[in-house]
Scaffold this motif. Structure first.
Motif, PDB file in Angstrom:
ATOM      1  N   LEU A  48       1.462   4.013  -2.900  1.00 19.63           N
ATOM      2  CA  LEU A  48       1.072   5.394  -2.577  1.00 19.63           C
ATOM      3  C   LEU A  48       2.192   6.367  -2.944  1.00 19.63           C
ATOM      4  N   VAL A  94      -3.989  -8.249  -0.856  1.00 19.91           N
ATOM      5  CA  VAL A  94      -4.770  -7.020  -0.719  1.00 19.91           C
ATOM      6  C   VAL A  94      -5.408  -6.639  -2.074  1.00 19.91           C
ATOM      7  N   VAL A 141       0.833  -1.206   0.000  1.00 23.49           N
ATOM      8  CA  VAL A 141       0.000   0.000   0.000  1.00 23.49           C
ATOM      9  C   VAL A 141       0.871   1.260   0.000  1.00 23.49           C
TER      10      VAL A 141
HETATM   11  N1  LIG Z   1      -5.215  -2.502   3.755  1.00 23.53           N
HETATM   12  C1  LIG Z   1      -4.247  -1.669   4.150  1.00 23.53           C
HETATM   13  N2  LIG Z   1      -3.031  -2.132   4.522  1.00 23.53           N
HETATM   14  C2  LIG Z   1      -2.050  -1.296   4.927  1.00 23.53           C
HETATM   15  N3  LIG Z   1      -2.177   0.034   5.021  1.00 23.53           N
HETATM   16  C3  LIG Z   1      -3.354   0.574   4.671  1.00 23.53           C
HETATM   17  C4  LIG Z   1      -4.461  -0.230   4.210  1.00 23.53           C
HETATM   18  N4  LIG Z   1      -5.497   0.588   3.949  1.00 23.53           N
HETATM   19  C5  LIG Z   1      -5.070   1.841   4.217  1.00 23.53           C
HETATM   20  N5  LIG Z   1      -3.800   1.836   4.640  1.00 23.53           N
HETATM   21  C6  LIG Z   1      -3.017   3.030   5.055  1.00 23.53           C
HETATM   22  O1  LIG Z   1      -3.774   3.748   6.010  1.00 23.53           O
HETATM   23  C7  LIG Z   1      -3.638   5.140   5.836  1.00 23.53           C
HETATM   24  C8  LIG Z   1      -4.992   5.779   5.659  1.00 23.53           C
HETATM   25  O2  LIG Z   1      -5.549   5.356   4.436  1.00 23.53           O
HETATM   26  P1  LIG Z   1      -6.481   6.296   3.549  1.00 23.53           P
HETATM   27  O3  LIG Z   1      -5.853   7.604   3.278  1.00 23.53           O
HETATM   28  O4  LIG Z   1      -6.926   5.479   2.389  1.00 23.53           O
HETATM   29  O5  LIG Z   1      -7.681   6.476   4.575  1.00 23.53           O
HETATM   30  P2  LIG Z   1      -8.916   7.484   4.504  1.00 23.53           P
HETATM   31  O6  LIG Z   1      -9.999   6.835   5.272  1.00 23.53           O
HETATM   32  O7  LIG Z   1      -9.191   7.849   3.102  1.00 23.53           O
HETATM   33  O8  LIG Z   1      -8.307   8.735   5.301  1.00 23.53           O
HETATM   34  P3  LIG Z   1      -8.779  10.276   5.336  1.00 23.53           P
HETATM   35  O9  LIG Z   1      -9.737  10.367   6.476  1.00 23.53           O
HETATM   36  O10 LIG Z   1      -7.511  11.021   5.560  1.00 23.53           O
HETATM   37  O11 LIG Z   1      -9.429  10.586   4.006  1.00 23.53           O
HETATM   38  C9  LIG Z   1      -2.716   5.336   4.636  1.00 23.53           C
HETATM   39  O12 LIG Z   1      -1.424   5.567   5.102  1.00 23.53           O
HETATM   40  C10 LIG Z   1      -2.806   4.021   3.920  1.00 23.53           C
HETATM   41  O13 LIG Z   1      -1.637   3.764   3.197  1.00 23.53           O
END
Ligand SMILES: Nc1ncnc2c1ncn2[C@@H]1O[C@H](COP(=O)(O)OP(=O)(O)OP(=O)(O)O)[C@@H](O)[C@H]1O
Ligand SMILES: [Mg+2]
Length: 412
Positions: A362, A377, A358
């Motif tokens: 990113l 994933v 991930v």
């Molecule tokens: N399945 C996963 N495995 C590992 N890391 C993950 C996974 N899903 C998300 N992450 C990590 O968690 C963090 C938050 O993810 P993301 O930005 O997609 O969340 P969000 O809910 O959209 O957050 P925001 O509230 O900031 O919009 C990021 O650093 C992402 O890389």
């Protein structure tokens, strides 16, 4: 498998050819159709094998990779060249691109970088051909004749649980399904991250440009001007470039945009903001499915319980909400069964935790579904995408509770 990417390897060093052949042998969607030891041999082989992608070494005796690419583009224009070089200088890059190469890999590269480049180049070319062969009129008729697609809101009452990660990769996974038209909308109108994950230029048009156009009674066909096509074929409608512009995006405008997009695609994925604003409620209200993301954290579970209560008050039918447990395998002392017990509902989908894939994706602005498609994933988001693309009738009958829908704003 007929939909494998056909790759021709060109390198004068036998060891490199063997190494690359072995490396690509592990990829299910890639088939090495041949390995040539010189530019001349590559031209001969490409003419009969018609590869989709040619991995071309730049430094070869007699005919170098640049000259070979030039001739190849003239003779086998359907092939896309990925140039490989130990030199990363701008001049080499520029000359390769001028010769017609689509990508430039500096040796040594990782197998992930190699496969991501091959897939990206292939997806871009396929998309280009798709646009050329489908005349505009035909595309419009197809848009008019199609069944309206599903609008899926990716939501969570708590931030940082992986909504954007799931929305982006799920949309890309869905777009990889044959014939699927998928639009990804950044519904985090103030602080959208979708463009960052997909490495899209923030100067591109956004929903803030589209809304005035629609309000002025503009032709919905002009929508295509505002929606960007990513190299994976996924269509993207970005959030406004600055937070104050989010005000332009009114709830009424959001409903209209989603309806217009729904009419011309199979799946509209909206990455929502976590806050309960008027605009998020407009998305949730319009959506056919609210994919609600939670993690194995006590705060996430508590907020999910509250959200389910609110959803009931809003009169959303039970099957409108589907729960996705992200990072489902994290060992944090809470088990899936505990979560289900606490919120009184089954988790519908799970996505494993894979920080390596991930975060790597990113930081490169490439969805992990592209850079590491074999990872669990990626398989999890593909399963999710397929479930959402499937016919709504596929949902178990007992999960449906027809409930009268109250006016959205009466609740507030
Ligand atoms: N399945 C996963 N495995 C590992 N890391 C993950 C996974 N899903 C998300 N992450 C990590 O968690 C963090 C938050 O993810 P993301 O930005 O997609 O969340 P969000 O809910 O959209 O957050 P925001 O509230 O900031 O919009 C990021 O650093 C992402 O890389
Ligand atoms: Mg986000």
């Amino acid at each position: 498998m007929s939909d494998q990417i056909r790759v021709l390897i060109v390198d004068d060093i036998l060891e490199t050819r063997d190494h690359l052949t072995k490396l690509l042998g592990f990829e299910k969607d890639i088939e090495v159709v041949g390995a040539a030891a010189s530019g001349a041999e590559a031209l001969e082989m490409a003419a009969t094998m018609l590869p989709d992608v040619v991995l071309m070494d730049i430094n070869m005796p007699e005919m170098d990779g640049i000259a070979a690419t030039e001739l190849l583009m003239a003779r086998v224009p359907s092939a896309s060249v990925v140039m490989m070089s130990v030199q990363g200088e701008a001049d080499y890059l520029r000359r390769s691109m001028l010769a017609g190469a689509r990508e430039f890999l500096v040796k040594p590269f990782s197998s992930d970088e190699l496969t991501a480049s091959i897939r990206q180049v292939y997806a871009r070319e396929r998309d280009k051909i798709g646009r050329m062969v489908l005349p505009v009129a035909e595309a419009r008729t197809a848009a008019r004749d199609r069944e309206p697609g599903r609008v899926v809101a990716v939501f969570s009452p708590k931030g940082g649980v992986g909504r954007t990660t799931i929305a982006v990769n799920m949309a890309v996974a869905a777009a990889s399904e044959p014939g699927a038209e998928v639009v990804l909308v950044d519904g985090s109108f103030q602080f959208g991250d979708v463009g960052v994950l997909l490495n899209l230029n923030p100067k591109n048009k956004s929903i803030a440009d589209l809304v005035p156009e629609l309000e002025a009674g503009g032709d919905p066909d002009s929508l295509d001007t505002f929606v960007i096509t990513h190299s994976t074929g996924t269509k993207v409608l970005l959030a406004p470039p600055s937070p104050e512009m989010a005000e332009l995006v009114t709830p009424a405008a959001i409903r209209r945009v989603l309806d217009v997009l729904r009419a011309r695609s199979d799946l509209v994925v909206v990455d929502c903001a976590a806050a309960f604003s008027d605009s998020t409620l407009a998305v949730l209200d319009t959506a056919d499915v609210i994919l609600t993301v939670l993690t194995l954290e006590i705060t996430s579970i508590k907020n999910m319980r509250l959200f389910l209560e609110v959803a009931e008050q809003l009169g959303y039918p039970g099957d409108k909400i589907e729960l996705v447990l992200n990072r489902a395998d994290s060992a944090l002392g809470i088990r899936v069964a505990d979560v289900e017990h606490s919120i009184g509902r089954k988790v519908d989908h799970t996505v494993v935790s894979d920080g390596r894939s991930v975060v790597y994706a990113l930081n490169r602005g490439v969805p992990f579904f592209v850079s590491n498609r074999e990872a669990q994933v990626s398989q999890d988001v593909l399963r999710l995408a397929k479930a959402l693309l499937g016919a709504p009738e596929a949902a178990p009958a007992e999960a449906r509770k027809p409930a009268p829908k109250k006016s959205l704003f009466a609740w507030r």
